[in-house]
Structure formats: C-alpha cells, structure tokens
Design an enzyme around this catalytic site. Structure first.
Site, PDB file in Angstrom:
ATOM      1  N   ASP A 373       0.823  -1.213   0.000  1.00 26.24           N
ATOM      2  CA  ASP A 373       0.000   0.000   0.000  1.00 26.24           C
ATOM      3  C   ASP A 373       0.860   1.267   0.000  1.00 26.24           C
ATOM      4  O   ASP A 373       2.045   1.229   0.306  1.00 26.24           O
ATOM      5  CB  ASP A 373      -0.883  -0.018   1.254  1.00 26.24           C
ATOM      6  CG  ASP A 373      -2.196   0.716   1.074  1.00 26.24           C
ATOM      7  OD1 ASP A 373      -2.304   1.530   0.147  1.00 26.24           O
ATOM      8  OD2 ASP A 373      -3.112   0.463   1.865  1.00 26.24           O
ATOM      9  N   GLU A 428     -14.216   1.330   0.397  1.00 22.28           N
ATOM     10  CA  GLU A 428     -13.402   1.783   1.524  1.00 22.28           C
ATOM     11  C   GLU A 428     -13.753   3.226   1.914  1.00 22.28           C
ATOM     12  O   GLU A 428     -13.595   3.624   3.072  1.00 22.28           O
ATOM     13  CB  GLU A 428     -11.926   1.681   1.134  1.00 22.28           C
ATOM     14  CG  GLU A 428     -10.939   2.035   2.211  1.00 22.28           C
ATOM     15  CD  GLU A 428      -9.504   1.842   1.740  1.00 22.28           C
ATOM     16  OE1 GLU A 428      -8.699   2.757   1.924  1.00 22.28           O
ATOM     17  OE2 GLU A 428      -9.218   0.764   1.169  1.00 22.28           O
TER      18      GLU A 428
END
Length: 603
Positions: A373, A428
């Site tokens: 990420d 998300e």
C-alpha cells in the site's frame, strides 16, 4: 535536379497518404494528416490525435500482421484473441486492431509531443488525476471543470479549471460510438503518464522522475503503448487490448496462482488486524463460507503489544488460518508514499536484500500473498519498484495486490501473480467521508465502462451493513457488484456477522463466487445510468445488473438462460431479499432505485 527532388518528395508524401491503414476487419481506419493521426470508425472520425509524433511527408509501410492468442489466469476472458495490422511511420509504430489502435515511438530526445484533441461538447467521463487514482468519473461535455481540492495536489489552468487528468478517459464522440484512452506495457526504466490539457488539447505527459533517483535498468528504446479502444460500448467493455499489447507471461510455472474470494477486516475494523481475536472471526467466516483467503491488514506487526492478545503474534494468526484451511494474505507499507504517521510494517520491502528475506519468510510460513500500500504516483521510481516487487514475489510464489497505487497497465499478463490493484474510489470510502453515500450508485454504474475495462479493480464490494457512513444501494445492487467488478482477489468487506445473517442461498452464492472469468459480455447499459453484464466461469453463467439512478427503471434482458436462480430486491424494500427459481430468463427486468440483481444458471 531540383525539379526531380521535388517530384520525389511529392511521391513520398503522396505515397504516405495513399497507404490505407486499417484494422483487419476494416471497421477502423487511420490516416496521417500533417503531424496528426485521424482515426475513423465505420467511416466517421472518432479521434483526432492532433500531435502524434508523425509527419505526412514520411513514407508509411505495413510491416506485419499481428495476431494475439494467449491464455489469462485472471480477468474478463481466459482466452484472449485479437488481430491488427502494423505500420511504420518514421519512428512511430502503429497497430490498428479490430477494437482500437496502439502506437508508440522510438525514444529520441526530445520525445515527440503526443496530444489528443477532445472538442468541447464531446461527452466524456474523465477522472481528475491524483496519485492514488481514487476519484469519480462524472459525465461532462467540457474541460471547464473545477479542481477537486481534497486531491493530493491541485492542478489547474490559469483560468482556474482542472488541467490534469488520469487514465482511462472514456469519450462518446458520436452517439453510440465510444473511445477509451489509456496506455499499456510500462517497462523498467519508464514512467507512466497522464493527460494535461490546454483547452481542447490533452497532452500525454510522463510523470516527473524523482529528483536524485535513477533506474537500475536501461531505458527502453521506445515509449509505452498509447492505446485507444474504439467501437460500441460492448466493444470497449469486452476489450483486452491493454493486455494484448503487453509483454507475455514471464513466470514459467503458474500452477500456484489461484484467483479467489477474500474475507477482509479493514472496512469494519480499521485497526482490527492487530487484534488476534478479530482476525480469528474473519478466518472463521472464511472457513464457514468456504472462501480460500483471508487478508490480515495493517498493523499486524504490533499484535504482541495488544494486551488482550496474550502474547499472540502474526505467526499465530497465520497458523490459525492454515489450520482452518484458509490461506492468509498480509499487508505491507510500500514506504515510498505515505510514511510519517502511516501504519506499519514499514521499510521491509525497499532494499532488494530485505525484500528477499521478507518474502522468503512469508513463503516458509505458508502466506499466499501480499497487499502493498501507499505508493506515490506514476514516476519511474514507483514503476521500477512495483515491477521489482512482482518479480521477487513470483520467485517466492506470492500473489500481489497493489493498493494506494496507480492503475493497471497490462502487468497482469506479464506478471500474472498481480491479482488486483486498487486505483479506484471504492467501498473503503464509506469509512472516510459522507460523499460516497449519494454518489455510489451512479459511480458503480460508471466503473465497468471506465476503470475496470483496463484491468482488475479492488473495489472491496458487497456490504450489507453500514460502515462509518451509510450506503443506500440495495442488497441486490451490492451482490451484483461481486460479478460486475472484476478482481482476481475479490475482497468481501462487510462484518462476519452481516454475511452469516444472510439467507443460506446468499451464503451459498458467496461460497461459489468465481474471481476470474472465461468470457464476458455487455448485455445493456450506459455509463452512470445502468449496466447489465453476462459472465461465464466454466459451465456456470452469471447475469448481473445494477441501477445507477434513483428511479425505477425497466430494462430488456437480451440473453438466454434456463433453470435460473434470481437474487434481487423485494420491491419497495431495499434491504429485503427476493430469491426465486425461474424456468428461463425473462425478457425484461424492473430495477428498484439504486437496485440490482443477479441470475445464475448452468449450461
């Protein structure tokens, strides 16, 4: 002599214009006009590449006939085919495929300018650029769009309009004919690019190289492929042109690569991955629903610091998952983007020797893959780093999911252990701001025609309960997203108790859900309004659709199926299931506002 030279010059120029450049099926034709390429679809101009790095005085030669025929382990089609005629125009190679064009130029300094002209009034769905590609694709007919202030960096013209745009860009230059612009096959030593516009002219601009950073690889002698997919909406959605022009698979043995559905902890428990007992809940859910994977997200390296864990560590969590027959995936911070104040673990993958050590440990522990990420955009450092990660992960039989990262550009063919990439404004965001609640339905009905065309998209779909901010899409809408949105690791984001409270038929649906497809077809739809797609996995068909509007909508189902099972919404009850068996697919379907459906049958 001077007159003879002029005659020869004119012969070359005329010869360049006379060579017909067309797709094998004849639907797409390209002509050189000065320094531009004019692209026509069924004899109507649909794309003006106003600056194409070509010259009308340069001879054009057809060099070869291209036929791509290859297998994919992931994606919208397991068997991909396409044909093209390839032409050489000076330093530019142009391929005219049956569903679009691709061109690239030799790397000369300075590189020739590439720019697309998008006339005002053209319907377009374009995303303002940000380094994570987490934005909307709103319908517009003008470039005069105010910048989104919350994006990482605000880019605007002197007049105050946004002037930096990310790929892909979807255009409708003629009613019913579409063009999707992107790029493919980024190699070591290259950076990705985006579009900067000055009025109607949208220039391809490579990302700035990080100051002081150099690549360990020789820069290729050509640019990446600039790609335009052209045709009907079905042609665009079903196209595999991005992988068609990308390098073939570089992994000799791919038998360990398996797409699958994943239970995912972050949406419901932002910091849950440092809690051994919460991880156990998601492992148990995966076991109950027969999901092959569980993702242990950020902060797992701090598990031993949580008092309630009684000294349990990530090794204990991995072993617990394996004992239940569930394969663990775990998260890492790339440590090139968000570092200060960001979650851990950090700096474990940046140096080659550290990366090899970490990946060898994961392989030994039985971890199936990694989610990496917080990258920092499209520059050469990020491109090289991601390619290095894919290569190293492949050596250690690890699947890869890039998050907070740029969009796919064909690496899923070259490195098929790349299972998914975020690069999308997904579920998300219910965790972050209230914006998504009212925009989600329309956005969801746009993504199959834009972002998901070019590669896997880790949207994390199918939530029946609410996160920090509510969703107003229906249960039928949510379950349809698991079919409409293609991702080789399909993360189910909701709480275990939410999934396990659903009817047994819904649990069975999730237990048998494919994460890769043998074929994909657009049945009907229009960006932002609705979409209906048919996908096949083996002998099993799924027909899924969603309504992107707040109104009831009746649509035609131009597809055939027998002994079908329908999953949809009870009319007037957004969160009540209507599940029934029918002898055959009906001729039409009535969508509830922001609703959806899925039919399943075997053939």
């Amino acid at each position: 002599m001077r007159q003879l030279f002029i005659q020869l010059f004119l012969m070359v120029a005329v010869g360049a214009m006379a060579v017909p450049m067309s797709s094998p099926n004849g639907k797409i034709t390209v002509t050189v006009d000065g320094h531009a390429l004019k692209v026509c679809y069924e004899k109507q101009q649909v794309l003006d590449i106003a600056e194409a790095g070509v010259d009308a005085t340069t001879a054009v030669s057809q060099t070869q006939r291209i036929k791509t025929d290859y297998q994919m382990l992931t994606g919208k089609s397991s068997h991909c085919t396409n044909e093209a005629n390839e032409y050489q125009i000076g330093t530019t190679v142009l391929r005219v495929y049956n569903d679009g064009i691709a061109f690239r130029t030799s790397t000369i300094r300075p590189q020739p300018s590439i720019a697309y002209r998008i006339p005002e009034g053209t319907r377009r769905w374009m995303q303002q650029w940000c380094d994570s590609y987490e934005g909307f694709f709103p319908l517009s007919t003008t470039y005069k769009v105010a910048p989104v202030p919350s994006y990482s960096g605000t880019f605007k013209s002197a007049e105050g309009w946004n002037n930096r745009w990310g790929y892909p860009a979807l255009l409708e230059p003629i009613n019913g004919t579409f063009v999707l612009i992107s790029e493919a096959n980024i190699e070591h030593g290259q950076s990705a690019s985006c579009l900067y516009n000055d009025g109607e002219l949208f220039k391809v601009v490579e990302a700035e190289h990080v100051a002081g950073e150099t690549s360990n690889h020789t820069t290729p002698n050509h640019t990446p492929w600039r790609v335009a997919i052209i045709g009907t909406l079905a042609d665009v959605l079903e196209s595999t042109l991005i992988t068609d022009v990308s390098e073939p698979c570089k992994i000799a043995d791919t038998s360990w690569i398996h797409p699958g559905v994943v239970s995912w902890i972050y949406w419901a428990y932002n910091h849950g991955s440092n809690d051994y007992n919460i991880i156990k809940k998601y492992v148990d859910m995966a076991e109950t629903l027969r999901l092959p994977y569980v993702l242990i997200d950020a902060e797992w390296d701090e598990m031993d610091k949580v008092a309630s864990n009684n000294g349990k560590t990530i090794e204990d969590a991995i072993n617990y998952a394996k004992s239940k027959g569930v394969k663990p995936l775990i998260w890492y911070n790339s440590s090139v983007g968000w570092v200060d104040g960001a979650p851990t673990p950090k700096f474990r993958l940046n140096k080659p020797e550290d990366r090899e050590k970490e990946f060898a440990w994961l392989e030994k522990m039985g971890v199936a893959g990694v989610k990496i990420d917080f990258f920092s955009g499209d520059n050469q450092r990020n491109m090289d780093f991601q390619l290095n990660l894919l290569e190293s992960a492949a050596r250690h039989h690890l699947l890869v999911n890039f998050h907070g990262a740029t969009i796919p550009r064909g690496w899923q063919r070259t490195w098929p252990n790349l299972m998914s990439t975020e690069g999308v404004y997904g579920a998300e965001w219910y965790n972050n701001v209230a914006t998504f609640t009212n925009k989600a339905a329309c956005h969801n009905a746009t993504l199959p025609f834009t972002r998901n065309v070019i590669g896997p998209m880790d949207y994390t779909p199918c939530t029946f309960s609410d996160s920090q901010h509510p969703h107003i899409t229906t249960h039928g809408h949510e379950i349809a997203l698991t079919v409409l949105f293609e991702s080789a690791l399909q993360h189910l984001a909701d709480r275990p108790e939410s999934y396990l409270a659903q009817p047994q038929e819904v649990q069975q649906f999730l237990s048998t859900l494919p994460a890769a497809w043998d074929e994909t077809h657009l049945v009907a739809g229009y960006p932002g309004e609705y979409v209906i797609m048919a996908r096949r996995s083996g002998n099993k068909w799924y027909l899924a659709g969603i309504n992107g509007t707040d109104s009831v909508k009746e649509v035609t189902l131009n597809f055939k199926g027998k002994d079908v099972t329908l999953y949809t919404d009870e009319p007037g009850k957004d969160h009540t299931w209507h599940i029934e068996k029918q002898k055959k697919l009906p001729k039409s379907f009535v969508f509830q506002p922001r609703g959806g459906f899925c039919y399943i049958w075997k053939k």
